[in-house]
Design a protein around this motif. Structure first.
Motif, PDB file in Angstrom:
ATOM      1  N   ARG A  48       0.834  -1.204   0.000  1.00  0.00           N
ATOM      2  CA  ARG A  48       0.000   0.000   0.000  1.00  0.00           C
ATOM      3  C   ARG A  48       0.870   1.256   0.000  1.00  0.00           C
ATOM      4  NH1 ARG A  48      -3.242  -2.213   4.241  1.00  0.00           N
ATOM      5  NH2 ARG A  48      -2.073  -0.804   5.587  1.00  0.00           N
ATOM      6  N   VAL A  49       1.881   1.241   0.862  1.00  0.00           N
ATOM      7  CA  VAL A  49       2.777   2.396   0.948  1.00  0.00           C
ATOM      8  C   VAL A  49       3.499   2.599  -0.379  1.00  0.00           C
ATOM      9  CG1 VAL A  49       4.891   3.256   2.049  1.00  0.00           C
ATOM     10  CG2 VAL A  49       3.055   2.323   3.450  1.00  0.00           C
TER      11      VAL A  49
ATOM     12  N   GLU B 272       1.042   4.071  -2.700  1.00  0.00           N
ATOM     13  CA  GLU B 272       0.836   5.479  -2.352  1.00  0.00           C
ATOM     14  C   GLU B 272       2.039   6.323  -2.771  1.00  0.00           C
ATOM     15  OE1 GLU B 272      -0.069   5.806   1.789  1.00  0.00           O
ATOM     16  OE2 GLU B 272      -1.952   4.686   1.609  1.00  0.00           O
TER      17      GLU B 272
ATOM     18  N   GLN C 174       1.852   6.842  -6.409  1.00  0.00           N
ATOM     19  CA  GLN C 174       0.829   7.848  -6.709  1.00  0.00           C
ATOM     20  C   GLN C 174       1.338   9.240  -6.349  1.00  0.00           C
ATOM     21  OE1 GLN C 174      -2.831   7.273  -4.615  1.00  0.00           O
ATOM     22  NE2 GLN C 174      -3.844   8.994  -5.606  1.00  0.00           N
ATOM     23  N   LEU C 175       1.959   9.372  -5.169  1.00  0.00           N
ATOM     24  CA  LEU C 175       2.506  10.666  -4.762  1.00  0.00           C
ATOM     25  C   LEU C 175       3.596  11.137  -5.725  1.00  0.00           C
ATOM     26  CD1 LEU C 175       2.738  10.325  -0.881  1.00  0.00           C
ATOM     27  CD2 LEU C 175       1.207  11.808  -2.186  1.00  0.00           C
TER      28      LEU C 175
END
Length: 164
Positions: free
Chosen positions: A53-54, A57, A60-61
Motif C-alpha cells: 500500500r505504501v 501510495e 501515486q505521490l
C-alpha cells in the motif's frame, strides 16, 4: 561401538523420554508456539500488505509530484512569458511616450524660436521705422525751414492724396 548399535533398553527409554517430552510440549507449548507463529505470519503478511500500500501510495505521490512539477513549470513559463510581454509593452510605451515628449519639446522649441524670430523682426522693423522717422524728420526740417517751402510741400502732399 555401543553408540552405533544401541541396546533394546536404551531404545525403549529414549523412545519413552521422547514421547513424554512430545506430549508435554504438545499439551503446554505447542499451542502458544503455533499461536505466536500464526501471529508472526499474520504480522508479516500485514507488513507486506502495508508495504505494498505504501509503495502504491508513494508511486501515486510521485506521479502527483511530477504532475505538480509539470504544472509549476508550465505556470513558470507562462509567468515568464507574461512578464516578458509586459516588459516589452512597457518599454514600447515608454519609447512611444519619449517620442511624443521629444516631438512636443521640438514643436515647443520651434514655436519659441518662431516667436523670438517674429519678435526680433518686429523689433528690427520698429527700430528701422524709428530711424526712418528720425532721418525723415531731419531731412524735412532742413527742407522745410522756410514757410514758403512748408506751404509748397503741403500743397504737393494734398495733390498726391487727390491723385491716389
Amino acid at each position: 561401538m555401543q553408540l552405533l548399535t544401541p541396546s533394546f533398553g536404551l531404545l525403549l527409554w529414549t523412545l519413552l523420554a521422547f514421547l513424554i517430552v512430545f506430549f508435554v510440549l504438545k499439551k503446554f507449548a505447542w499451542k502458544p508456539i503455533l499461536a505466536s507463529l500464526n501471529e508472526r505470519e499474520k504480522g508479516i503478511a500485514d507488513s507486506l500488505e502495508s508495504a505494498k500500500r505504501v509503495k502504491a501510495e508513494m508511486a501515486q505521490l510521485k506521479s502527483e509530484n511530477e504532475d505538480l512539477m509539470a504544472r509549476a513549470r508550465e505556470e513558470r513559463t507562462a509567468m515568464l512569458k507574461e512578464a516578458k510581454d509586459t516588459k516589452d509593452r512597457i518599454v514600447a510605451e515608454a519609447k512611444e511616450q519619449a517620442k511624443i515628449e521629444a516631438n512636443r519639446i521640438i514643436a515647443d522649441a520651434q514655436q519659441a524660436i518662431q516667436a523670438q524670430k517674429m519678435a526680433a523682426i518686429t523689433e528690427v522693423k520698429n527700430q528701422v521705422g524709428k530711424l526712418v522717422i528720425e532721418v525723415s524728420e531731419k531731412v524735412l526740417r532742413k527742407e522745410l525751414a522756410t514757410p514758403a517751402a512748408q506751404e509748397a510741400h503741403i500743397q504737393g502732399l494734398v495733390n498726391e492724396v487727390k491723385l491716389n
